[in-house]
Design an enzyme around this catalytic site. Structure first.
Site, PDB file in Angstrom:
ATOM      1  N   GLY A  38     -47.149-118.086  11.115  1.00 11.06           N
ATOM      2  CA  GLY A  38     -46.734-118.275  12.495  1.00 11.06           C
ATOM      3  C   GLY A  38     -47.642-119.290  13.166  1.00 11.06           C
ATOM      4  O   GLY A  38     -48.781-119.488  12.741  1.00 11.06           O
TER       5      GLY A  38
ATOM      6  N   GLN B 125     -51.843-123.687  19.969  1.00 13.75           N
ATOM      7  CA  GLN B 125     -52.740-123.857  18.825  1.00 13.75           C
ATOM      8  C   GLN B 125     -52.849-125.319  18.392  1.00 13.75           C
ATOM      9  O   GLN B 125     -53.771-125.695  17.677  1.00 13.75           O
ATOM     10  CB  GLN B 125     -52.264-123.006  17.634  1.00 13.75           C
TER      11      GLN B 125
ATOM     12  N   CYS C  45     -56.089-115.664  11.899  1.00 14.24           N
ATOM     13  CA  CYS C  45     -55.514-116.645  12.808  1.00 14.24           C
ATOM     14  C   CYS C  45     -56.012-118.025  12.396  1.00 14.24           C
ATOM     15  O   CYS C  45     -57.196-118.182  12.090  1.00 14.24           O
ATOM     16  CB  CYS C  45     -55.951-116.320  14.238  1.00 14.24           C
ATOM     17  N   LEU C  46     -55.120-119.016  12.405  1.00 14.87           N
ATOM     18  CA  LEU C  46     -55.519-120.371  12.000  1.00 14.87           C
ATOM     19  C   LEU C  46     -56.597-120.950  12.917  1.00 14.87           C
ATOM     20  O   LEU C  46     -57.310-121.862  12.535  1.00 14.87           O
ATOM     21  CB  LEU C  46     -54.302-121.304  11.989  1.00 14.87           C
TER      22      LEU C  46
ATOM     23  N   HIS D 122     -48.349-111.437  17.703  1.00 21.09           N
ATOM     24  CA  HIS D 122     -49.519-112.314  17.567  1.00 21.09           C
ATOM     25  C   HIS D 122     -49.248-113.679  18.213  1.00 21.09           C
ATOM     26  O   HIS D 122     -50.057-114.163  19.013  1.00 21.09           O
ATOM     27  CB  HIS D 122     -49.846-112.483  16.067  1.00 21.09           C
ATOM     28  N   GLU D 123     -48.090-114.268  17.899  1.00 19.21           N
ATOM     29  CA  GLU D 123     -47.787-115.609  18.423  1.00 19.21           C
ATOM     30  C   GLU D 123     -47.496-115.572  19.920  1.00 19.21           C
ATOM     31  O   GLU D 123     -47.916-116.466  20.657  1.00 19.21           O
ATOM     32  CB  GLU D 123     -46.610-116.243  17.673  1.00 19.21           C
TER      33      GLU D 123
ATOM     34  N   HIS E 285     -50.568-115.657  21.936  1.00 18.24           N
ATOM     35  CA  HIS E 285     -51.156-116.996  22.088  1.00 18.24           C
ATOM     36  C   HIS E 285     -50.660-117.688  23.357  1.00 18.24           C
ATOM     37  O   HIS E 285     -51.378-118.473  23.963  1.00 18.24           O
ATOM     38  CB  HIS E 285     -50.789-117.892  20.892  1.00 18.24           C
TER      39      HIS E 285
END
Ligand code: ZN
Length: 161
Positions: free
Chosen positions: A46, A51, A88-89, A130-131, A134
């Site tokens: 995702g 991000q 997480c990236l 999660h997304e 963000h």
């Protein structure tokens, strides 16, 4: 398609509240494609627009069932609770147990402007939450106690040196 560089914590853009997308134009469609490209390249499941430095309400996901791009996603129902390890990236090397709803219903628009209504559980429910987090500047390290968070940030900063 363009691969973007994913911002890393503590970049302040990751803490911004994202603006809803008013008009789905070619730029939005292109952005969704570029985000998917970036997500696949970085082996994520995702990715949210902030991000890559864009504070607009757009997320992309692929938990193995094919790509999904959601504009202005909103959680309208949530039930149950479940704890699972997440990464997480934006926080490479950090994995943390996060408690989230077990099932969520999300409404959004797709890049064609069509209404989407998703009833999700398991991994998809988790990835969506999660997304969507963000988009309001919330990261996985915010989902744990302050003590745990301080330890994680210390570990993260050490690993970044
Ligand atoms: Zn993330």
């Amino acid at each position: 398609m363009t691969k973007f560089e994913v911002l890393r914590y503590p970049n302040s853009i990751l803490r911004k509240k994202c603006d809803p997308i008013e008009t789905i134009d070619d730029d939005v469609v292109q952005l969704a494609q570029d985000m998917l490209e970036t997500m696949y390249e970085d082996k994520g499941i995702g990715l949210a627009a902030p991000q890559i430095g864009i504070t607009r309400q757009l997320i992309v996901l692929d938990i193995g069932d094919g790509p999904l791009a959601l504009i202005n996603p909103k959680i309208v129902e949530a039930e149950g609770s479940d704890i699972m390890e997440e990464g997480c990236l934006c926080l490479p090397g950090i994995n943390v147990d996060v408690e989230r709803s077990e099932r969520v219903r999300v409404i959004a628009l797709d890049p064609k402007g069509e209404a989407v209504d998703i009833d999700a559980d398991d991994l998809l429910a988790r990835a969506l939450q999660h997304e969507i987090d963000h988009l309001s500047g919330t990261l996985i390290i915010d989902k744990v106690s302050k003590l745990k968070r301080d330890l994680l940030i210390k570990k993260y900063k050490k690993a970044q040196q």
